[in-house]
Design an enzyme around this catalytic site. Sequence first.
Site, PDB file in Angstrom:
ATOM      1  N   GLU A  82      36.598  47.029  32.793  1.00  0.00           N
ATOM      2  CA  GLU A  82      37.748  46.581  32.001  1.00  0.00           C
ATOM      3  C   GLU A  82      37.333  45.436  31.086  1.00  0.00           C
ATOM      4  O   GLU A  82      37.032  44.336  31.549  1.00  0.00           O
ATOM      5  CB  GLU A  82      38.887  46.115  32.926  1.00  0.00           C
ATOM      6  CG  GLU A  82      40.069  45.562  32.150  1.00  0.00           C
ATOM      7  CD  GLU A  82      41.135  44.904  33.041  1.00  0.00           C
ATOM      8  OE1 GLU A  82      41.227  45.246  34.246  1.00  0.00           O
ATOM      9  OE2 GLU A  82      41.856  44.038  32.516  1.00  0.00           O
TER      10      GLU A  82
ATOM     11  N   ARG B 129      40.514  39.833  24.572  1.00  0.00           N
ATOM     12  CA  ARG B 129      40.859  38.426  24.359  1.00  0.00           C
ATOM     13  C   ARG B 129      39.853  37.723  23.487  1.00  0.00           C
ATOM     14  O   ARG B 129      39.986  36.540  23.228  1.00  0.00           O
ATOM     15  CB  ARG B 129      40.902  37.692  25.698  1.00  0.00           C
ATOM     16  CG  ARG B 129      42.045  38.091  26.540  1.00  0.00           C
ATOM     17  CD  ARG B 129      42.079  37.199  27.752  1.00  0.00           C
ATOM     18  NE  ARG B 129      42.500  37.985  28.866  1.00  0.00           N
ATOM     19  CZ  ARG B 129      42.319  37.654  30.131  1.00  0.00           C
ATOM     20  NH1 ARG B 129      41.699  36.524  30.419  1.00  0.00           N
ATOM     21  NH2 ARG B 129      42.747  38.426  31.084  1.00  0.00           N
TER      22      ARG B 129
ATOM     23  N   LYS C 222      49.215  47.925  38.266  1.00  0.00           N
ATOM     24  CA  LYS C 222      48.424  46.711  38.536  1.00  0.00           C
ATOM     25  C   LYS C 222      49.377  45.653  39.091  1.00  0.00           C
ATOM     26  O   LYS C 222      50.459  45.449  38.534  1.00  0.00           O
ATOM     27  CB  LYS C 222      47.792  46.255  37.224  1.00  0.00           C
ATOM     28  CG  LYS C 222      47.305  44.818  37.186  1.00  0.00           C
ATOM     29  CD  LYS C 222      46.537  44.564  35.898  1.00  0.00           C
ATOM     30  CE  LYS C 222      46.506  43.093  35.536  1.00  0.00           C
ATOM     31  NZ  LYS C 222      45.587  42.806  34.412  1.00  0.00           N
TER      32      LYS C 222
HETATM   33  C1  3PG Z   1      42.503  38.178  34.152  1.00  0.00           C
HETATM   34  O1  3PG Z   1      43.611  37.982  33.748  1.00  0.00           O
HETATM   35  O2  3PG Z   1      41.481  37.761  33.595  1.00  0.00           O
HETATM   36  C2  3PG Z   1      42.365  39.047  35.345  1.00  0.00           C
HETATM   37  O3  3PG Z   1      43.549  39.088  36.028  1.00  0.00           O
HETATM   38  C3  3PG Z   1      41.224  38.615  36.200  1.00  0.00           C
HETATM   39  O4  3PG Z   1      41.561  37.551  36.973  1.00  0.00           O
HETATM   40  P1  3PG Z   1      40.427  36.791  37.803  1.00  0.00           P
HETATM   41  O5  3PG Z   1      39.573  36.049  36.779  1.00  0.00           O
HETATM   42  O6  3PG Z   1      41.205  35.849  38.673  1.00  0.00           O
HETATM   43  O7  3PG Z   1      39.632  37.804  38.563  1.00  0.00           O
END
Ligand code: 3PG
Length: 214
Positions: A47, A51, A134
């Site tokens: 994934e 961003r 999710k």
């Molecule tokens: C995010 O928003 O980056 C994901 O939910 C991942 O979260 P994490 O960095 O706590 O694994």
Amino acid sequence: MTPQDMSQAALKLCRTAPVIPVIVLDDAKDAAPLAQALVSGGLPVLEVTLRTAAALDCIREMAAIPGGIPGAGTVLTPSDVQAAKDAGAQFAVSPGATDRLLGACEEADLPLLPGAATATEAMRLLERGYSVQKFFPAEASGGAPALKAIGAPLPQITFCPTGGVSPKNVADYLSLKNVACVGGSWVAPKSLIADGDWDAIEALARDAAALSNG
Ligand code: 3PG
């Protein structure tokens, strides 16, 4: 694609490995070696969060890695859906869900893992046909105990908890009946990416891939 078909596709992705790496990359040059390390370690579903300016190029690079299944995270709008699909994303992940976003993924035939954090949000998605969701933000929303409690009245929904999942708590999530896999960034930490330490990332992936979900 119907929401039911999208949920089937999402379930298949979630059952591919116990962990979906959540990837944030600033530089597309890191995409191929990172994907290679994660795939070699046993985590093929990737994934890439939309961003950073490099995200779409990263998805393009990862689509060329044999065995890699890249998708787009942080998908918020219909234009994100189109851009992700055009870059070669095979799935999308969103922190929440809006009718516009759901409609865009259904139109584009892009399987979506839509986010929910409460029973009402999960029920709304289920009403539309999304049985694979999710759970976000997992830890801040009460963690594994909250997800277990949601599963009592809503056993027909399968979740991928994400947000604050780490080696410390991952087993608690994976032991739940309503969890197919988790998402997490710990397998692709910024510091190891900055160092280009792909061997260390492959080792993290291997440990994550060996977790048992069931
Ligand atoms: C995010 O928003 O980056 C994901 O939910 C991942 O979260 P994490 O960095 O706590 O694994």
